[in-house]
Design a protein around this motif. Structure first.
Motif, mmCIF file in Angstrom:
data_model
loop_
_atom_site.group_PDB
_atom_site.id
_atom_site.type_symbol
_atom_site.label_atom_id
_atom_site.label_comp_id
_atom_site.label_asym_id
_atom_site.label_seq_id
_atom_site.Cartn_x
_atom_site.Cartn_y
_atom_site.Cartn_z
ATOM 1 N N VAL A 1 0.845 -1.201 0.000
ATOM 2 C CA VAL A 1 0.000 0.000 0.000
ATOM 3 C C VAL A 1 0.877 1.247 0.000
ATOM 4 N N ASP A 2 1.859 1.271 0.881
ATOM 5 C CA ASP A 2 2.721 2.447 0.996
ATOM 6 C C ASP A 2 3.525 2.683 -0.296
ATOM 7 N N TYR B 1 -7.723 6.058 -3.394
ATOM 8 C CA TYR B 1 -6.547 6.229 -4.241
ATOM 9 C C TYR B 1 -6.729 5.596 -5.615
ATOM 10 N N VAL B 2 -7.416 4.467 -5.668
ATOM 11 C CA VAL B 2 -7.631 3.789 -6.942
ATOM 12 C C VAL B 2 -9.091 3.377 -7.045
ATOM 13 N N ARG C 1 -7.419 -3.421 -2.519
ATOM 14 C CA ARG C 1 -8.697 -3.187 -1.835
ATOM 15 C C ARG C 1 -8.564 -2.032 -0.845
ATOM 16 N N VAL C 2 -7.422 -1.979 -0.146
ATOM 17 C CA VAL C 2 -7.191 -0.888 0.801
ATOM 18 C C VAL C 2 -7.112 0.443 0.058
ATOM 19 N N LEU C 3 -6.345 0.485 -1.023
ATOM 20 C CA LEU C 3 -6.214 1.721 -1.796
ATOM 21 C C LEU C 3 -7.553 2.153 -2.382
ATOM 22 N N HIS D 1 -4.573 2.688 8.202
ATOM 23 C CA HIS D 1 -5.138 1.427 8.650
ATOM 24 C C HIS D 1 -6.488 1.605 9.341
ATOM 25 N N VAL D 2 -6.704 2.761 9.952
ATOM 26 C CA VAL D 2 -8.032 3.035 10.506
ATOM 27 C C VAL D 2 -9.074 3.012 9.391
#
Length: 227
Positions: A11-12, A58-59, A51-53, A136-137
């Motif tokens: 992610v980073d 972001y995406v 999925r996080v992004l 992460h929150v």
């Protein structure tokens, strides 16, 4: 390095490429196979990172087409809410129509595995909040609602909600930056989880509805306040 550390680092790295302009807004990310080779990770870790992004705006993951970089517009928080107030209100209204029913259904038949996933998620969100790890929150918040939708037993409605949640990355990122909202969100998730764990459908429905209505009201009031 464990799986969570791998996708978190991914992610980073992808976020840094987007922020630097290496992956410009509107561009399509390379194919999964190419990204996995470039980053030295598995497809499972890559998909979790994407999925996080997606959840934080972001995406955008487009089924059958690929993953695309969203436009990033940095604005003061109050300005963002003022300019997007109607969109935020409509998204919350739609979520408030769908999500309480899914939580109610899940509370009727939640498996031990689903409850355990929600417990781990709430613990992760609380720890991320304590650490000040906003990324992460936000990701944990998105995952909590996704797990409920995925396991509620109504694939059609769950599919609709997944489509809605894919649209609210920026809303979630802005809403959780409001003063006091992270603490309240963690407490609300704990209460919803407890109702599901106790197999109390009415409480799961009521608490989920209150969680969403409160968030919408707070966002609306925050936008309306004078600077």
């Amino acid at each position: 390095m464990d799986t969570e550390q791998v996708w978190s680092a991914t992610v980073d790295r992808l976020r840094a490429r987007i922020d630097s302009g290496d992956l410009p807004p509107g561009s399509r990310l390379p194919a999964e196979r190419v990204l996995c080779e470039e980053l030295g990770i598995s497809r499972g870790s890559l998909r979790q990172a994407l999925r996080v992004l997606d959840s934080i705006g972001y995406v955008q993951i487009r089924a059958g087409s690929g993953t695309y970089v969203r436009e990033q517009q940095e604005q003061p928080l109050r300005t963002w809410f003022t300019e997007h107030d109607q969109l935020v209100e409509k998204l919350f209204d739609l979520r408030a129509t769908v999500e309480p029913t899914l939580a109610e259904r899940l509370a009727r038949h939640a498996t031990a595995r689903t409850v355990s996933r929600l417990e781990d998620n709430v613990a992760e969100m609380a720890q991320a909040a304590e650490d000040g790890d906003m990324l992460h929150v936000i990701a944990a918040d998105a995952e909590f609602h996704r797990v409920i939708a995925q396991n509620a037993g109504n694939d059609d409605v769950a599919g609709l909600l997944r489509s809605v949640l894919a649209l609210v990355g920026e809303e979630r990122r802005a809403a959780l930056r409001l003063p006091g909202q992270i603490r309240k969100a963690v407490a609300d998730h704990r209460a919803i989880l407890d109702a599901i764990r106790r197999s109390d459908p009415a409480a799961a429905r009521e608490l989920t509805l209150k969680h969403l209505v409160d968030a919408k009201t707070y966002a609306h009031d925050y936008a309306a306040e004078e600077s």
